[in-house]
Design a protein around this motif. Structure first.
Motif, short mmCIF file in Angstrom:
data_model
loop_
_atom_site.label_atom_id
_atom_site.label_comp_id
_atom_site.label_asym_id
_atom_site.label_seq_id
_atom_site.Cartn_x
_atom_site.Cartn_y
_atom_site.Cartn_z
N THR A 51 0.97 -1.18 -0.05
CA THR A 51 0.11 -0.09 0.00
C THR A 51 0.92 1.19 -0.13
OG1 THR A 51 -1.81 -1.27 1.25
CG2 THR A 51 -1.88 1.26 1.23
N VAL A 52 0.51 1.97 -0.96
CA VAL A 52 1.42 3.36 -1.03
C VAL A 52 0.38 4.62 -0.52
CG1 VAL A 52 2.71 4.90 -2.59
CG2 VAL A 52 2.86 2.36 -2.90
N LEU A 53 0.69 5.19 0.37
CA LEU A 53 -0.20 6.18 0.62
C LEU A 53 0.23 7.50 -0.01
CD1 LEU A 53 -0.32 5.83 4.50
CD2 LEU A 53 -1.94 5.19 3.03
N HIS A 54 -0.79 8.12 -0.76
CA HIS A 54 -0.61 9.52 -1.45
C HIS A 54 -0.65 10.74 -0.65
CE1 HIS A 54 -2.17 6.94 -5.13
NE2 HIS A 54 -1.23 6.55 -4.50
N GLU A 55 -0.02 11.73 -0.64
CA GLU A 55 -0.10 13.01 -0.27
C GLU A 55 -1.03 13.70 -1.09
OE1 GLU A 55 2.73 14.96 1.83
OE2 GLU A 55 3.80 13.01 2.52
N ASP A 56 -1.64 14.86 -0.47
CA ASP A 56 -2.88 15.45 -1.09
C ASP A 56 -2.60 16.15 -2.44
OD1 ASP A 56 -4.69 14.73 0.71
OD2 ASP A 56 -4.50 16.78 1.74
N ASN A 57 -1.41 16.69 -2.51
CA ASN A 57 -0.85 17.31 -3.67
C ASN A 57 -0.31 16.72 -4.61
OD1 ASN A 57 1.25 17.22 -1.90
ND2 ASN A 57 1.97 19.32 -2.31
N TRP A 58 -0.08 15.40 -4.78
CA TRP A 58 0.55 14.57 -5.52
C TRP A 58 0.04 14.60 -6.90
CZ3 TRP A 58 2.35 9.53 -3.11
CH2 TRP A 58 3.59 9.96 -2.00
N THR A 59 1.02 14.97 -7.86
CA THR A 59 0.71 14.69 -9.23
C THR A 59 0.69 12.92 -9.67
OG1 THR A 59 2.84 14.88 -10.14
CG2 THR A 59 1.75 16.84 -9.79
N LYS A 60 0.22 12.66 -10.82
CA LYS A 60 0.60 11.35 -11.21
C LYS A 60 2.01 10.92 -11.37
CE LYS A 60 -0.38 8.25 -15.04
NZ LYS A 60 -0.27 8.19 -16.57
N GLU A 61 2.82 11.80 -11.70
CA GLU A 61 4.22 11.43 -11.84
C GLU A 61 4.77 11.55 -10.14
OE1 GLU A 61 3.00 14.23 -13.50
OE2 GLU A 61 3.35 13.16 -15.32
N ASP A 62 4.34 12.09 -9.17
CA ASP A 62 4.47 12.13 -7.88
C ASP A 62 4.33 10.12 -7.36
OD1 ASP A 62 5.72 14.44 -7.42
OD2 ASP A 62 3.87 15.15 -7.13
N ILE A 63 3.02 10.12 -7.75
CA ILE A 63 2.46 8.91 -7.39
C ILE A 63 3.41 7.79 -7.99
CG2 ILE A 63 0.62 7.32 -7.42
CD1 ILE A 63 -1.15 9.82 -7.41
N GLU A 64 3.69 7.96 -9.16
CA GLU A 64 4.55 6.70 -9.85
C GLU A 64 5.85 6.65 -9.24
OE1 GLU A 64 4.53 7.91 -14.04
OE2 GLU A 64 2.36 7.01 -14.25
N ARG A 65 6.44 7.80 -8.73
CA ARG A 65 7.85 7.66 -8.30
C ARG A 65 7.83 7.12 -7.07
NH1 ARG A 65 9.39 12.40 -9.85
NH2 ARG A 65 8.11 13.57 -8.49
N ALA A 66 6.65 7.45 -6.04
CA ALA A 66 6.33 6.87 -4.74
C ALA A 66 6.38 5.46 -4.88
CB ALA A 66 5.20 7.51 -3.86
N GLU A 67 5.65 4.92 -5.94
CA GLU A 67 5.28 3.41 -6.19
C GLU A 67 6.59 2.74 -6.49
OE1 GLU A 67 0.49 3.58 -7.67
OE2 GLU A 67 2.26 3.41 -9.04
#
Length: 168
Positions: free
Chosen positions: A118-134
């Motif tokens: 499970t990868v928790l997202h921050e409110d202001n994350w872009t699609k790229e931020d999510i992909e980087r976090a994953e």
């Protein structure tokens, strides 16, 4: 955007022992305290109730802090398969799902391990931020399991883990 996503990590390992030895290392607290999320020298708790619906727990004490991992068994097929939840409550209330499939081979055992992270997202994350976090969650989790599975291999094939964490 979703507030969390799930990324899968699948790893394959081979062991030169029968599947029952690998299964026991996953299910016997006296064995998994030596390699799963902990080391014998730093382990405070390793226990389980090995039945569907039963719970497991590991508490590791490092750098003055307790790290607690808990979960519940969802599926158990002796010497073949384990499916269980995984959570570290000090970091998140979310549960991940882990599975371990063991198959007899001519040389011993083939293990296919899977962890839905499970990868928790921050409110202001872009699609790229999510992909980087994953990718970061996937890669750092894989690195941790690489070390754990080296200990698992040594434990099941030699009966001990040479790196105990003593002196750290």
């Amino acid at each position: 955007m979703a507030d969390k996503s799930v990324v899968n990590l699948t790893m394959v390992r081979d062991f030169e022992v029968e599947p029952d030895r690998v299964f026991e290392a996953w299910t016997n607290p006296e064995l998994f305290r030596n390699w799963f999320m902990t080391l014998q020298a730093t382990n405070k708790v390793a226990k389980n109730d090995l039945q569907v619906g039963g719970d497991w727990e590991v508490i590791d004490h490092r750098q003055g802090q307790d790290f607690r991992a808990i979960g519940t068994y969802k599926e158990i097929v002796d010497n073949e398969k384990l499916v269980f939840t995984f959570k570290m409550p000090q970091f998140s209330s979310d549960e991940d799902l882990l599975s371990v499939a063991l198959k007899q081979t001519p040389a011993g055992t083939n293990m296919i391990f899977s962890h839905d992270i499970t990868v928790l997202h921050e409110d202001n994350w872009t699609k790229e931020d999510i992909e980087r976090a994953e990718k970061e969650y996937h890669d750092s989790t894989e690195e941790g399991y690489n070390y754990m599975f080296m200990g698992l291999k040594e434990l099941v094939e030699t009966g001990k883990v040479s790196y105990t964490g003593e002196g750290n």
